[in-house]
Design a protein around this motif. Structure first.
Motif, PDB file in Angstrom:
ATOM      1  N   UNK A  20       0.826  -1.200   0.000  1.00 18.89           N
ATOM      2  CA  UNK A  20       0.000   0.000   0.000  1.00 18.89           C
ATOM      3  C   UNK A  20       0.854   1.242   0.000  1.00 18.89           C
ATOM      4  N   UNK A  21       0.424   2.192   0.773  1.00 18.59           N
ATOM      5  CA  UNK A  21       1.105   3.472   0.873  1.00 18.59           C
ATOM      6  C   UNK A  21       2.519   3.300   1.427  1.00 18.59           C
ATOM      7  N   UNK A  22       3.425   4.151   0.967  1.00 19.94           N
ATOM      8  CA  UNK A  22       4.801   4.142   1.462  1.00 19.94           C
ATOM      9  C   UNK A  22       4.997   5.087   2.643  1.00 19.94           C
ATOM     10  N   UNK A  23       3.982   5.831   2.991  1.00 17.82           N
ATOM     11  CA  UNK A  23       4.116   6.802   4.075  1.00 17.82           C
ATOM     12  C   UNK A  23       4.038   6.105   5.430  1.00 17.82           C
ATOM     13  N   UNK A  24       4.874   6.561   6.347  1.00 22.45           N
ATOM     14  CA  UNK A  24       5.049   5.908   7.649  1.00 22.45           C
ATOM     15  C   UNK A  24       3.734   5.629   8.363  1.00 22.45           C
ATOM     16  N   UNK A  25       2.904   6.631   8.519  1.00 22.08           N
ATOM     17  CA  UNK A  25       1.666   6.466   9.285  1.00 22.08           C
ATOM     18  C   UNK A  25       0.804   5.344   8.696  1.00 22.08           C
ATOM     19  N   UNK A  26       0.723   5.287   7.380  1.00 22.67           N
ATOM     20  CA  UNK A  26      -0.103   4.282   6.707  1.00 22.67           C
ATOM     21  C   UNK A  26       0.478   2.877   6.835  1.00 22.67           C
ATOM     22  N   UNK A  27       1.739   2.699   6.495  1.00 21.91           N
ATOM     23  CA  UNK A  27       2.329   1.357   6.544  1.00 21.91           C
ATOM     24  C   UNK A  27       2.478   0.874   7.983  1.00 21.91           C
ATOM     25  N   UNK A  28       2.728   1.784   8.908  1.00 20.38           N
ATOM     26  CA  UNK A  28       2.807   1.394  10.314  1.00 20.38           C
ATOM     27  C   UNK A  28       1.458   0.855  10.795  1.00 20.38           C
ATOM     28  N   UNK A  29       0.384   1.530  10.417  1.00 20.91           N
ATOM     29  CA  UNK A  29      -0.953   1.058  10.785  1.00 20.91           C
ATOM     30  C   UNK A  29      -1.238  -0.306  10.151  1.00 20.91           C
ATOM     31  N   UNK A  30      -0.844  -0.474   8.896  1.00 21.53           N
ATOM     32  CA  UNK A  30      -1.034  -1.768   8.234  1.00 21.53           C
ATOM     33  C   UNK A  30      -0.271  -2.883   8.949  1.00 21.53           C
ATOM     34  N   UNK A  31       0.945  -2.603   9.353  1.00 21.83           N
ATOM     35  CA  UNK A  31       1.747  -3.615  10.054  1.00 21.83           C
ATOM     36  C   UNK A  31       1.128  -3.948  11.407  1.00 21.83           C
ATOM     37  N   UNK A  32       0.686  -2.951  12.131  1.00 22.43           N
ATOM     38  CA  UNK A  32       0.056  -3.189  13.438  1.00 22.43           C
ATOM     39  C   UNK A  32      -1.177  -4.076  13.271  1.00 22.43           C
ATOM     40  N   UNK A  33      -1.991  -3.795  12.251  1.00 21.77           N
ATOM     41  CA  UNK A  33      -3.171  -4.624  11.992  1.00 21.77           C
ATOM     42  C   UNK A  33      -2.771  -6.038  11.574  1.00 21.77           C
ATOM     43  N   UNK A  34      -1.744  -6.151  10.742  1.00 21.90           N
ATOM     44  CA  UNK A  34      -1.283  -7.471  10.301  1.00 21.90           C
ATOM     45  C   UNK A  34      -0.794  -8.303  11.485  1.00 21.90           C
ATOM     46  N   UNK A  35      -0.112  -7.679  12.410  1.00 23.51           N
ATOM     47  CA  UNK A  35       0.391  -8.397  13.586  1.00 23.51           C
ATOM     48  C   UNK A  35      -0.758  -8.949  14.427  1.00 23.51           C
ATOM     49  N   UNK A  36      -1.876  -8.262  14.451  1.00 20.73           N
ATOM     50  CA  UNK A  36      -3.046  -8.748  15.192  1.00 20.73           C
ATOM     51  C   UNK A  36      -3.701  -9.926  14.475  1.00 20.73           C
ATOM     52  N   UNK A  37      -3.737  -9.864  13.154  1.00 24.68           N
ATOM     53  CA  UNK A  37      -4.476 -10.853  12.375  1.00 24.68           C
ATOM     54  C   UNK A  37      -3.688 -12.106  12.040  1.00 24.68           C
ATOM     55  N   UNK A  38      -2.361 -12.052  12.158  1.00 25.18           N
ATOM     56  CA  UNK A  38      -1.561 -13.213  11.751  1.00 25.18           C
ATOM     57  C   UNK A  38      -1.691 -14.357  12.753  1.00 25.18           C
ATOM     58  N   UNK A  95       8.414   3.154   4.842  1.00 26.09           N
ATOM     59  CA  UNK A  95       8.456   1.693   4.851  1.00 26.09           C
ATOM     60  C   UNK A  95       9.626   1.222   5.714  1.00 26.09           C
ATOM     61  N   UNK A  96      10.787   1.777   5.487  1.00 27.41           N
ATOM     62  CA  UNK A  96      11.975   1.366   6.236  1.00 27.41           C
ATOM     63  C   UNK A  96      11.762   1.533   7.739  1.00 27.41           C
ATOM     64  N   UNK A  97      11.259   2.688   8.149  1.00 27.50           N
ATOM     65  CA  UNK A  97      11.105   2.951   9.582  1.00 27.50           C
ATOM     66  C   UNK A  97      10.020   2.085  10.217  1.00 27.50           C
ATOM     67  N   UNK A  98       8.877   1.944   9.550  1.00 22.65           N
ATOM     68  CA  UNK A  98       7.787   1.152  10.119  1.00 22.65           C
ATOM     69  C   UNK A  98       8.176  -0.323  10.241  1.00 22.65           C
ATOM     70  N   UNK A  99       8.811  -0.869   9.219  1.00 24.75           N
ATOM     71  CA  UNK A  99       9.242  -2.269   9.280  1.00 24.75           C
ATOM     72  C   UNK A  99      10.266  -2.447  10.394  1.00 24.75           C
ATOM     73  N   UNK A 100      11.235  -1.535  10.469  1.00 26.21           N
ATOM     74  CA  UNK A 100      12.270  -1.621  11.489  1.00 26.21           C
ATOM     75  C   UNK A 100      11.674  -1.534  12.907  1.00 26.21           C
ATOM     76  N   UNK A 101      10.804  -0.563  13.123  1.00 26.93           N
ATOM     77  CA  UNK A 101      10.233  -0.384  14.463  1.00 26.93           C
ATOM     78  C   UNK A 101       9.368  -1.563  14.900  1.00 26.93           C
ATOM     79  N   UNK A 102       8.715  -2.205  13.961  1.00 29.42           N
ATOM     80  CA  UNK A 102       7.820  -3.308  14.307  1.00 29.42           C
ATOM     81  C   UNK A 102       8.497  -4.669  14.342  1.00 29.42           C
ATOM     82  N   UNK A 103       9.539  -4.866  13.526  1.00 31.76           N
ATOM     83  CA  UNK A 103      10.122  -6.194  13.400  1.00 31.76           C
ATOM     84  C   UNK A 103      11.628  -6.250  13.610  1.00 31.76           C
ATOM     85  N   UNK A 104      12.309  -5.125  13.583  1.00 30.99           N
ATOM     86  CA  UNK A 104      13.771  -5.178  13.627  1.00 30.99           C
ATOM     87  C   UNK A 104      14.287  -5.685  12.300  1.00 30.99           C
TER      88      UNK A 104
END
Length: 124
Positions: free
Chosen positions: A33-51, A93-102
């Motif tokens: 989806x979006x490459x902007x931090x707020x958007x991809x961070x929200x997507x990752x947070x939701x994905x972590x709940x649903x996985x 993308x880089x920051x959201x992935x890093x903050x959520x997963x390392x």
């Protein structure tokens, strides 16, 4: 478990459609989806709940470099940019992935991480 699999492709705004699913449901989530931090961070947070916490994969695209300390700091200063030519990265993308997963696995801009027994790791 029996060798068969079911693939359901769901398209839409992840924040909206994710509300329709129970937690721990999906074995594979691909975020594109979006490459902007707020958007991809929200997507990752939701994905972590649903996985599926027992075993699943969360992945996406547009991450071309492993996050270093320098790139993380650069990304924090450039969150309002879709792409930074100087560093050849999507800072959000880089920051959201890093903050959520390392550390995650990366190949050709495609990234992925495993969730195994509730722990996110780049090792299977």
């Amino acid at each position: 478990k029996d060798g068969s699999s079911e693939v359901i492709i769901i398209r839409g705004e992840f924040g909206k459609i994710s509300e329709n699913f129970s937690q721990d449901l999906f074995d594979f989530l691909y975020l594109d989806g979006s490459h902007y931090y707020e958007d991809i961070n929200e997507d990752i947070i939701n994905a972590k709940k649903l996985c599926n916490k027992e075993f699943s994969i969360i992945c996406g695209d547009d991450l071309y470099k492993n996050p270093s300390e320098e790139l993380v700091e650069y990304s924090k200063l450039n969150l309002n940019k879709d792409f930074c030519n100087k560093q050849k990265i999507h800072p959000g993308v880089l920051l959201a992935v890093y903050e959520n997963f390392g550390d995650v696995n990366i190949k050709g801009g495609f990234w992925w991480t495993y969730c195994i027994n509730g722990v996110f790791t780049n090792k299977k």
